[in-house]
Scaffold this motif. Sequence first.
Motif, PDB file in Angstrom:
ATOM      1  N   THR A  31      58.413  30.292 117.241  1.00 28.23           N
ATOM      2  CA  THR A  31      57.855  29.855 118.575  1.00 28.23           C
ATOM      3  C   THR A  31      56.743  28.528 118.343  1.00 28.23           C
ATOM      4  O   THR A  31      56.132  28.390 117.347  1.00 28.23           O
ATOM      5  N   TYR A  32      56.610  27.696 119.365  1.00 28.21           N
ATOM      6  CA  TYR A  32      55.790  26.611 119.219  1.00 28.21           C
ATOM      7  C   TYR A  32      54.267  27.489 119.898  1.00 28.21           C
ATOM      8  O   TYR A  32      54.372  27.995 121.115  1.00 28.21           O
ATOM      9  N   PRO A  33      52.991  27.131 119.355  1.00 28.27           N
ATOM     10  CA  PRO A  33      52.164  27.791 120.051  1.00 28.27           C
ATOM     11  C   PRO A  33      51.823  27.133 121.422  1.00 28.27           C
ATOM     12  O   PRO A  33      51.710  26.065 121.839  1.00 28.27           O
ATOM     13  N   GLY A  34      51.474  28.100 122.448  1.00 31.67           N
ATOM     14  CA  GLY A  34      51.780  27.933 123.838  1.00 31.67           C
ATOM     15  C   GLY A  34      52.642  28.641 124.759  1.00 31.67           C
ATOM     16  O   GLY A  34      52.678  28.615 125.877  1.00 31.67           O
ATOM     17  N   VAL A  35      53.769  29.047 123.882  1.00 28.71           N
ATOM     18  CA  VAL A  35      54.852  29.723 124.454  1.00 28.71           C
ATOM     19  C   VAL A  35      54.170  31.053 125.058  1.00 28.71           C
ATOM     20  O   VAL A  35      53.053  31.668 124.517  1.00 28.71           O
ATOM     21  N   ARG A  36      54.480  31.555 126.088  1.00 25.87           N
ATOM     22  CA  ARG A  36      53.961  32.837 126.815  1.00 25.87           C
ATOM     23  C   ARG A  36      54.637  34.074 125.810  1.00 25.87           C
ATOM     24  O   ARG A  36      55.531  34.760 126.378  1.00 25.87           O
ATOM     25  N   ASP A  37      53.870  34.395 124.853  1.00 31.62           N
ATOM     26  CA  ASP A  37      54.404  35.458 124.010  1.00 31.62           C
ATOM     27  C   ASP A  37      54.334  36.711 124.792  1.00 31.62           C
ATOM     28  O   ASP A  37      55.505  37.582 124.380  1.00 31.62           O
ATOM     29  N   GLU A  38      53.559  37.208 125.476  1.00 28.18           N
ATOM     30  CA  GLU A  38      53.740  38.608 126.226  1.00 28.18           C
ATOM     31  C   GLU A  38      55.105  38.552 127.201  1.00 28.18           C
ATOM     32  O   GLU A  38      55.745  39.593 127.008  1.00 28.18           O
ATOM     33  N   GLU A  39      55.359  37.437 127.791  1.00 24.11           N
ATOM     34  CA  GLU A  39      56.582  37.451 128.708  1.00 24.11           C
ATOM     35  C   GLU A  39      57.875  37.556 127.580  1.00 24.11           C
ATOM     36  O   GLU A  39      58.693  38.299 128.087  1.00 24.11           O
ATOM     37  N   VAL A  40      57.812  36.800 126.625  1.00 24.95           N
ATOM     38  CA  VAL A  40      58.893  36.817 125.697  1.00 24.95           C
ATOM     39  C   VAL A  40      59.352  38.115 124.947  1.00 24.95           C
ATOM     40  O   VAL A  40      60.416  38.387 125.078  1.00 24.95           O
ATOM     41  N   THR A  41      58.118  38.547 124.541  1.00 24.98           N
ATOM     42  CA  THR A  41      58.380  39.652 123.685  1.00 24.98           C
ATOM     43  C   THR A  41      58.730  40.850 124.432  1.00 24.98           C
ATOM     44  O   THR A  41      59.530  41.967 124.018  1.00 24.98           O
ATOM     45  N   ALA A  42      58.312  40.888 125.938  1.00 29.49           N
ATOM     46  CA  ALA A  42      58.678  42.210 126.790  1.00 29.49           C
ATOM     47  C   ALA A  42      60.050  42.057 126.955  1.00 29.49           C
ATOM     48  O   ALA A  42      60.763  43.178 127.200  1.00 29.49           O
TER      49      ALA A  42
END
Length: 592
Positions: A48-59
């Motif tokens: 990922t590029y830093p700034g991606v919404r990690d919590e949304e994506v990982t969920a």
Amino acid sequence: MSNYQKYPSTFVEEHRGELAAGYDSIIARLCEEYEKSSREDYLIAVDTYPGVRDEEVTAALKTFPCRNFFDMRTVFKSEEELAEQLKYHLTDDRVFGRMYFGELEDLMDPVRLAEMRGKVKEAEGLCMVYGFGAFLAAPPAPSVLQSGGSSLRRPDLSLYLDLARWEIQLRYRSGMPNYNCTNFDEDILRKFKRGYFIEWRLADKHKMRWFDRADYFVDTNRAGEPKMASGEAIRDALRLLTERPFRTVPYFDPGVWGGQWMKEVCGLDKSKPNYAWSFDGVPEENSLLFDFGNGIFELPAMDLVLTRPAELLGEKVYSRFGAEFPIRFDFLDTIGGQNLSLQVHPVTDYIRRSFGMAYTQDESYYILDADENASVYLGLTQDADPGKMFAELERANRGECLFDAEKYVNRFPAAKHDHFLIPAGTCHGAGSGTMVLEISATPYIFTFKLWDWGRLGLDGKPRPVHLEHGRQVVCADRKRDWVEKNLVNAVRTVNENEDYTEEHTGLHEFEFIETRRYTIRTQAELDTCGIFNMLNLVEGSAAVIESPDGRFEPYTVHYAETFIVPAKAGRFSIRPLQKGQTIIVIRAYVRI
């Protein structure tokens, strides 16, 4: 009614119907890939590029039936360790840091990275490694990276999640911290500084290393609306843009001095107080839109620069600047607004020594439109004493007096199609009533404000002023006589015939950018000569760009739109869309 296109896109016929939109569709596509493999042990790497919404994506990704889910965020050093490690580059200044030239691995704990690589290598069943730097644990190619003397495990499927820098900046404003930090409420300028000088440099270097090997790319610019396309489709789409004219996606932003012109011409929200800036032709910040027939995919324009620099820029420019797009066009709107700050940009030696930049922010103001009393501040007055000027600036910025700008800085009347040249080290600023097309070198944040007319920013805080920097770079010999001769409408005719008139309008010999103005009555035949061109339609409703030998389809641009003709496109022509109309185009390219 405005015909300005705010969302220009390129249709990718070869990959029509390619897009998977939404998490459900993306997960379904990943399941198909897994089932086709018939492999019991299967590894998916998601970088990922830093700034991606990690919590949304990982969920969403955790709904995929993985036996193991490895999160790269656990590999990074602590926030406190990084603050100490990076303090030289972050500095105490709100705006300016120093460029970081290290590697992404520098921000990771080497022991935890080695452990992550070992876990990924030994994992059984269906597994996923996710996050910024995931390809360091599972590179999507026969690995040249080593871990304890053995090659790393190659993923069976690799994804790269991307987004534009402008979207990242909007997320900073809404409370997003820097990567793996807790600075949710920190000054936006400080968040941007960490991104600009550190995170984005590392991320671009890392992304460029693996771009040609990723199986899929995911557009994460819109919350909850990801879109996925194959790596082949994205790479083919970028290849298309090295052969034909294209536009980047502009963005618009308010400012304390902003005006009203762009609202009308660019079709913007009239309920907003103003619009000050537009970046329309800044690949480092802007996006590209690709139309796959079943949806639009947004990709940072910088990806084109990073992955296909020679075809885009031309070999000569690439050999000089590397994978950097060295020219930018943007708008500054003060019609119905206020004066810009009085400012100066650093000379090359200073920007290199102080900030680690290879070249500086030379620029010019092309006046796209102007009110009757419009003006531009440029250079020192003939009798100005820089020492006394900075002493008065010190007092004014402490609130002890108002700075008498016209005592020290020239104020020139500005009219439509005037061109003011601003080599680094020249005091300058647009006055109210001007619509400026700023033609500039790309290092765009290095503005040393000297006087901001006693204003607060939109955030209610004093806008940063950098007198100590400014004092060291102001060229004291740039006074009125020299400025009038060299920097104000230094126009000469280069070529004139019945079809068009070509004029040299700048920039100054101290600057590496050449600008030509074409007044086109029927058609102008031009050639990139192996160097990319950046252009704007500064007069006329619409123009058509064509290839004399059919190398690309006719491309239409509208008034005030910036467009790029890549070096590889070769010969091209420009004509008015409406027969009998005269148009004017400004063209910029790198002097070689």
